[in-house]
Enzyme design. Sequence first.
Site, PDB file in Angstrom:
ATOM      1  N   LYS A  80      -1.416  -7.083 -14.728  1.00 17.91           N
ATOM      2  CA  LYS A  80      -1.022  -6.277 -13.567  1.00 17.91           C
ATOM      3  C   LYS A  80      -1.005  -4.825 -13.998  1.00 17.91           C
ATOM      4  O   LYS A  80      -0.826  -4.524 -15.187  1.00 17.91           O
ATOM      5  CB  LYS A  80       0.379  -6.674 -13.088  1.00 17.91           C
ATOM      6  CG  LYS A  80       0.683  -6.274 -11.672  1.00 17.91           C
ATOM      7  CD  LYS A  80       0.102  -7.274 -10.698  1.00 17.91           C
ATOM      8  CE  LYS A  80       0.399  -6.923  -9.266  1.00 17.91           C
ATOM      9  NZ  LYS A  80       0.022  -8.037  -8.389  1.00 17.91           N
TER      10      LYS A  80
HETATM   11  P1  NAD Z   1       1.106  -3.397   1.445  1.00 14.65           P
HETATM   12  O1  NAD Z   1       1.332  -2.107   0.767  1.00 14.65           O
HETATM   13  O2  NAD Z   1      -0.152  -3.584   2.231  1.00 14.65           O
HETATM   14  O3  NAD Z   1       2.352  -3.754   2.408  1.00 14.65           O
HETATM   15  C1  NAD Z   1       3.681  -3.735   1.978  1.00 14.65           C
HETATM   16  C2  NAD Z   1       4.587  -3.897   3.193  1.00 14.65           C
HETATM   17  O4  NAD Z   1       5.941  -4.026   2.748  1.00 14.65           O
HETATM   18  C3  NAD Z   1       4.559  -2.705   4.142  1.00 14.65           C
HETATM   19  O5  NAD Z   1       4.580  -3.172   5.479  1.00 14.65           O
HETATM   20  C4  NAD Z   1       5.864  -1.975   3.831  1.00 14.65           C
HETATM   21  O6  NAD Z   1       6.358  -1.220   4.935  1.00 14.65           O
HETATM   22  C5  NAD Z   1       6.776  -3.143   3.510  1.00 14.65           C
HETATM   23  N1  NAD Z   1       7.947  -2.746   2.704  1.00 14.65           N
HETATM   24  C6  NAD Z   1       7.973  -1.960   1.599  1.00 14.65           C
HETATM   25  N2  NAD Z   1       9.240  -1.811   1.167  1.00 14.65           N
HETATM   26  C7  NAD Z   1      10.026  -2.512   2.012  1.00 14.65           C
HETATM   27  C8  NAD Z   1      11.423  -2.752   2.091  1.00 14.65           C
HETATM   28  N3  NAD Z   1      12.258  -2.218   1.201  1.00 14.65           N
HETATM   29  N4  NAD Z   1      11.891  -3.542   3.098  1.00 14.65           N
HETATM   30  C9  NAD Z   1      11.044  -4.077   4.004  1.00 14.65           C
HETATM   31  N5  NAD Z   1       9.713  -3.892   3.975  1.00 14.65           N
HETATM   32  C10 NAD Z   1       9.208  -3.118   2.995  1.00 14.65           C
HETATM   33  O7  NAD Z   1       1.204  -4.524   0.289  1.00 14.65           O
HETATM   34  P2  NAD Z   1       0.578  -5.983   0.287  1.00 14.65           P
HETATM   35  O8  NAD Z   1      -0.724  -5.931  -0.432  1.00 14.65           O
HETATM   36  O9  NAD Z   1       0.662  -6.573   1.643  1.00 14.65           O
HETATM   37  O10 NAD Z   1       1.590  -6.722  -0.708  1.00 14.65           O
HETATM   38  C11 NAD Z   1       2.843  -7.242  -0.250  1.00 14.65           C
HETATM   39  C12 NAD Z   1       3.377  -8.230  -1.284  1.00 14.65           C
HETATM   40  O11 NAD Z   1       2.416  -9.276  -1.484  1.00 14.65           O
HETATM   41  C13 NAD Z   1       3.623  -7.649  -2.674  1.00 14.65           C
HETATM   42  O12 NAD Z   1       4.705  -8.318  -3.267  1.00 14.65           O
HETATM   43  C14 NAD Z   1       2.342  -7.981  -3.425  1.00 14.65           C
HETATM   44  O13 NAD Z   1       2.524  -8.004  -4.829  1.00 14.65           O
HETATM   45  C15 NAD Z   1       2.068  -9.369  -2.869  1.00 14.65           C
HETATM   46  N6  NAD Z   1       0.686  -9.819  -2.981  1.00 14.65           N
HETATM   47  C16 NAD Z   1      -0.342  -9.090  -2.474  1.00 14.65           C
HETATM   48  C17 NAD Z   1      -1.634  -9.593  -2.572  1.00 14.65           C
HETATM   49  C18 NAD Z   1      -2.809  -8.877  -1.958  1.00 14.65           C
HETATM   50  O14 NAD Z   1      -3.903  -9.478  -1.944  1.00 14.65           O
HETATM   51  N7  NAD Z   1      -2.672  -7.681  -1.416  1.00 14.65           N
HETATM   52  C19 NAD Z   1      -1.871 -10.816  -3.223  1.00 14.65           C
HETATM   53  C20 NAD Z   1      -0.789 -11.537  -3.719  1.00 14.65           C
HETATM   54  C21 NAD Z   1       0.485 -11.034  -3.583  1.00 14.65           C
END
Ligand code: NAD
Length: 493
Positions: free
Chosen positions: A178
């Site tokens: 990561k």
């Molecule tokens: P992103 O940046 O697209 O979205 C993050 C979302 O979380 C946003 O809507 C933001 O407003 C919200 N957020 C941030 N802080 C917050 C808080 N304190 N309270 C409530 N909401 C909050 O990110 P993403 O790619 O959708 O990733 C989200 C999660 O999924 C992360 O934990 C990431 O590690 C995990 N993840 C992502 C992927 C991927 O393919 N993008 C794959 C596996 C896991």
Amino acid sequence: MKKNDRSRNDKEGLTPISKTREWKLLYFQHGRPGLEEGSEFKGLCRYCEIREICAIPRPESGVWRCAYYKALIRKKTNLYENVIKQLEKAEEAANFDRDICKILAETMNELIVHFPVTMDDGKVRMLTGYRVQHNNALGPYKGGLRFHPLVDIDEIRALATLMTWKTAITNIPFGGAKGGIQLDPADYSFEEIEKITRRFTFALGNNIGPEYDIPAPDVNTNPQIMAWILDTYMSTVAPNERNRCIHVVTGKPIESGGSQGRDKATGQGIVFLIEEWAEDHGLNLKGATYIVQGFGNVGSWAACLMKKDESKLIAVEDVSGAILNKEGIDPDDLSNYVKEHGGVVLDYPKAQPIDHETFFSTRADIFIPAALENQITAETAELLDVKLVAEGANGPTDPDGDKVLQRKKIDVIPDILCNSGGVIVSYFEWLQNKRSEFWELKEVDYKLHKMIVDAYERVRNTAEEFKVDWRTAAQIVAVSRIEIVYKERGIFP
Ligand code: NAD
């Protein structure tokens, strides 16, 4: 934002909230990651920039709230400690080889780079980036890149370790890694983000590579950022090698070698698993209700794809606040609204604003946490009134929260299984690039469904065999696979 908060702002002469892009990321200024539990915190609000305001300390929930603007900020909790505790729990349950668990409790390589970038105003700013490679026993290191003000080495270590479990559970020939840069994207222009990304990639140098360590998108990074990484990496290798390294990143735009279905893959995987779970538990998804925390890539795709099953989205929380409509929120309509309103759900006109506690207390069949880590704590888990938590985010439940979920008999599809759709389709993208192939969406979806449902069945069978919770079962599946490989190959020399 409650109406009375707004009038309070006006009364005190503070800039009232409006629907501007500043809402995209409302964090306090840098230098706050070490918030101490219980301490009074004063800082400058990201929104009003110059006014000193107070955050209401809410250490129990792991979330700090700006007194006037409802901005949420996470208190730092040690995610890495939680990840290792989980490994120890599985070690005990399955009696794994102690020596192999010793190896897996450490990361293999940790790189911290400090690099200069010239900003739009001509001034130079120093930034800090991380890449942690946890384990590559099963194949090249693989894992996302996160741009966030609270990124630090412990968080990246933990997320790298989770990637190793995820690739092992799904039988993908990758290890876990990561990376991230500690920054608030709202502070930078599009051009500055490009320069930062390219300079970081250059600083990483040969520590990433198509057959060695392959980054992908995560929080606040996207296909555009992957395209810049690819271009920078290609520019640093010999001309005759350039087209052989297109698989140095996944999650690229389709035109630059991305895969069909990668953008929705994590959300799609979550929905496939919810469907499996619903079938196992006799829950008719038609009319079933769900709530989602985080409406970015993962949360919004998962919400939109649940529409096919005719389930009903009733509440959403993101960094700007939470909204509720018991009659149902159309996820596509909300997605469009979010795109047009600085990336946040704030002030969505077809739902009412609610606070953090009301969001967590909303009765629903399914909760999809898809924001950040440590959101389901002992306190918030007590509030939850759902049958299933499908963990879209990495590490959304802390160990105390987990105990409460178990006591309340709320089922959990754990993160390392639940959000593995992203890395599965990243693997497909990598394969397509290596073979100069381009698969149709139907093929990607079919293969994703097969791989993720196979992984689900492995976890379900392990939970039954060892009589453990699903999180421990998922961990057992992952470690078993790596243990076999270490035993076959031995430890050099
Ligand atoms: P992103 O940046 O697209 O979205 C993050 C979302 O979380 C946003 O809507 C933001 O407003 C919200 N957020 C941030 N802080 C917050 C808080 N304190 N309270 C409530 N909401 C909050 O990110 P993403 O790619 O959708 O990733 C989200 C999660 O999924 C992360 O934990 C990431 O590690 C995990 N993840 C992502 C992927 C991927 O393919 N993008 C794959 C596996 C896991």
